[in-house]
Scaffold this motif. Structure first.
Motif, PDB file in Angstrom:
ATOM      1  N   GLY A  18       0.634  -1.176   0.115  1.00 44.22           N
ATOM      2  CA  GLY A  18       0.048  -0.157   0.106  1.00 44.22           C
ATOM      3  C   GLY A  18       1.029   1.411  -0.261  1.00 44.22           C
ATOM      4  N   LYS A  19       1.175   2.150  -1.004  1.00 45.39           N
ATOM      5  CA  LYS A  19       2.235   3.026  -1.036  1.00 45.39           C
ATOM      6  C   LYS A  19       1.410   4.672  -0.903  1.00 45.39           C
ATOM      7  CE  LYS A  19       4.480   1.628  -5.007  1.00 45.39           C
ATOM      8  NZ  LYS A  19       5.040   2.313  -6.940  1.00 45.39           N
ATOM      9  N   ARG A  20       0.140   4.255  -1.101  1.00 43.42           N
ATOM     10  CA  ARG A  20      -0.874   6.033  -0.495  1.00 43.42           C
ATOM     11  C   ARG A  20      -1.777   5.763   1.236  1.00 43.42           C
ATOM     12  NH1 ARG A  20      -0.238   6.998  -5.817  1.00 43.42           N
ATOM     13  NH2 ARG A  20       1.248   9.208  -6.092  1.00 43.42           N
ATOM     14  N   GLY A  21      -1.576   6.392   1.860  1.00 48.26           N
ATOM     15  CA  GLY A  21      -2.605   6.350   2.830  1.00 48.26           C
ATOM     16  C   GLY A  21      -2.010   5.117   3.865  1.00 48.26           C
ATOM     17  N   ASP A  22      -3.613   5.045   4.977  1.00 48.08           N
ATOM     18  CA  ASP A  22      -2.809   3.999   5.811  1.00 48.08           C
ATOM     19  C   ASP A  22      -3.430   2.995   5.014  1.00 48.08           C
ATOM     20  OD1 ASP A  22      -3.004   5.769   7.920  1.00 48.08           O
ATOM     21  OD2 ASP A  22      -4.931   5.394   8.853  1.00 48.08           O
ATOM     22  N   MET A  23      -2.485   1.718   5.281  1.00 44.14           N
ATOM     23  CA  MET A  23      -2.206   0.394   4.830  1.00 44.14           C
ATOM     24  C   MET A  23      -3.977  -0.629   5.818  1.00 44.14           C
ATOM     25  SD  MET A  23       1.358  -1.282   4.672  1.00 44.14           S
ATOM     26  CE  MET A  23       2.838  -0.129   3.914  1.00 44.14           C
ATOM     27  N   ALA A  24      -4.249  -1.091   4.991  1.00 43.13           N
ATOM     28  CA  ALA A  24      -5.638  -2.029   5.220  1.00 43.13           C
ATOM     29  C   ALA A  24      -5.608  -3.625   5.027  1.00 43.13           C
ATOM     30  CB  ALA A  24      -6.735  -1.411   4.944  1.00 43.13           C
ATOM     31  N   PHE A  25      -6.332  -4.383   4.975  1.00 44.19           N
ATOM     32  CA  PHE A  25      -6.367  -5.775   5.046  1.00 44.19           C
ATOM     33  C   PHE A  25      -6.849  -5.727   4.115  1.00 44.19           C
ATOM     34  CE2 PHE A  25      -4.628  -5.444   9.468  1.00 44.19           C
ATOM     35  CZ  PHE A  25      -3.594  -6.348   9.977  1.00 44.19           C
ATOM     36  N   HIS A  26      -6.391  -6.047   3.464  1.00 39.80           N
ATOM     37  CA  HIS A  26      -6.744  -6.548   1.628  1.00 39.80           C
ATOM     38  C   HIS A  26      -5.992  -6.798   1.035  1.00 39.80           C
ATOM     39  CE1 HIS A  26      -6.310  -2.858  -0.763  1.00 39.80           C
ATOM     40  NE2 HIS A  26      -6.254  -2.027   0.536  1.00 39.80           N
ATOM     41  N   ARG A  27      -6.456  -7.293  -0.063  1.00 39.60           N
ATOM     42  CA  ARG A  27      -5.202  -7.939  -0.997  1.00 39.60           C
ATOM     43  C   ARG A  27      -4.849  -9.017  -0.600  1.00 39.60           C
ATOM     44  NH1 ARG A  27      -5.862  -4.132  -5.661  1.00 39.60           N
ATOM     45  NH2 ARG A  27      -7.972  -3.881  -6.232  1.00 39.60           N
ATOM     46  N   GLY A  28      -3.277  -8.396  -1.078  1.00 39.76           N
ATOM     47  CA  GLY A  28      -1.931  -8.995  -0.747  1.00 39.76           C
ATOM     48  C   GLY A  28      -2.175  -9.153   0.633  1.00 39.76           C
ATOM     49  N   ASN A  29      -2.478  -7.921   1.548  1.00 36.83           N
ATOM     50  CA  ASN A  29      -2.164  -8.407   3.037  1.00 36.83           C
ATOM     51  C   ASN A  29      -3.129  -9.516   3.718  1.00 36.83           C
ATOM     52  OD1 ASN A  29      -0.370  -6.142   2.396  1.00 36.83           O
ATOM     53  ND2 ASN A  29      -2.014  -4.181   3.284  1.00 36.83           N
ATOM     54  N   ALA A  30      -4.450  -9.474   2.881  1.00 31.17           N
ATOM     55  CA  ALA A  30      -5.428  -9.607   3.805  1.00 31.17           C
ATOM     56  C   ALA A  30      -5.213 -11.685   3.595  1.00 31.17           C
ATOM     57  CB  ALA A  30      -6.400  -9.953   3.888  1.00 31.17           C
TER      58      ALA A  30
END
Length: 321
Positions: free
Chosen positions: A78-90
């Motif tokens: 995630g390059k912009r803004g807060d990282m979130a748990f979706h796609r690769g992170n999830a």
């Protein structure tokens, strides 16, 4: 180093790759698929995730490497803004519940990567760091532990033996527990190791001395007087380490070898998956007050792993662990 265009799928200790071996990343994607750019690659239809590290992301708050707590720190995407748990992170967070192995590679330059090993996500931490525009944001840093260190034999282990005396319901809670950033990385790693033992004992207790594949009794008794069966991870390339009861089954040695090496292993594992799902579905539905869903990690039901809150009541379950 491997020759150009050559990728060896060598099984050593159950893994597809050889630790410290050099591979061309392009070759990996040509053979297995998956995203060719970025750090997290999730090949479609494959029972594994490939993680790639490098120094190029440090300016955006990315970090990677072993910590003093013997966990590998891997920053999410995630390059912009807060990282979130979706796609690769999830995909990383839910890899065990989804029956996926994690294979970690480090950048070696000139399009090549060095294989570090099979890893298990034992937790995550949230830190502050800059995004691509220089704005402060939340950064997710995953804690990965070596699969080999978690897969050590625990026969005659005191904790393992104690679990055989626990109720099946308590064992299942242990086997499906998730541990959050409330605890230290070393504590999470220790708890994940305990979870591995709980899953093994739970699955063997669920089988009750009979192979869940062919229905025959265990071929002999162990030194502890129990029928001998082996836990098999249905969707993963190698057995051992944390997983979810939906993806682990108790098999006799013959069925276990068939699940890994036979020409019909794909169809056989699909049948094993249906057997486990029927058993676990009956068990979970029998637990009062559970809000059961049957997709992905939520099949364990009741708790959102990202917030730690019960889906129905909103109460934070993490405080009670």
């Amino acid at each position: 180093m491997l020759a150009v265009g050559q990728v060896r799928a060598v099984r050593k200790g159950g893994s597809m790759f050889v630790p410290n071996e050099i591979y061309r990343r392009r070759d990996l994607h040509e053979l297995f698929g998956g995203q060719r750019q970025g750090g997290i690659s999730t090949p479609s239809g494959r029972p594994f995730i490939m993680l790639f590290t490098g120094n190029q992301g440090q300016q955006y708050g990315y970090q990677a490497g072993w910590s003093e707590e013997q966990v590998y720190l891997y920053t999410g995407v995630g390059k912009r803004g807060d990282m979130a748990f979706h796609r690769g992170n999830a995909a990383i967070l839910d890899h065990a519940e989804n029956g996926k192995d994690i294979y970690l590679f480090e950048n070696d330059g000139n399009g090549c990567v060095r294989y570090v090993g099979e890893m298990v996500c034992t937790g995550f931490r949230e830190v502050r760091g800059p995004d691509v525009d220089g704005n402060d944001r939340r950064v997710i840093v995953f804690e990965l532990s070596s699969g080999d260190s978690l897969n050590e034999s625990f026969e005659r282990d005191d904790e393992y033996e104690k679990m055989w005396r626990e109720s099946l319901g308590k064992l299942r809670k242990r086997a499906t527990a998730s541990y959050t950033s409330k605890k230290s990385a070393s504590e999470r790693r220790s708890l994940t190791s305990s979870k591995s033992k709980a899953i093994a004992v739970y699955v063997l207790r669920r089988a009750n001395g009979m192979c869940e594949g062919c229905g025959k009794n265990g071929p002999f008794k162990t030194s502890s007087g129990r029928p001998y069966l082996e836990p098999h991870h249905i969707r993963r390339e190698c057995d051992g380490g944390p997983d979810d009861p939906f993806w682990v089954i108790g098999l006799c040695p013959g069925c276990h070898r068939r699940a890994h090496h036979s020409e019909d292993k794909f169809e056989f594992n699909q049948r094993l998956e249906r057997i486990v799902e029927r058993k676990e579905k009956r068990r979970v539905k029998g637990q009062k007050g559970q809000d059961v869903r049957w997709d992905g990690a939520e099949r364990r039901a009741g708790v959102d792993r990202r917030s730690g809150r019960e889906q129905r009541t909103g109460r934070d379950r993490r405080e009670r662990r």
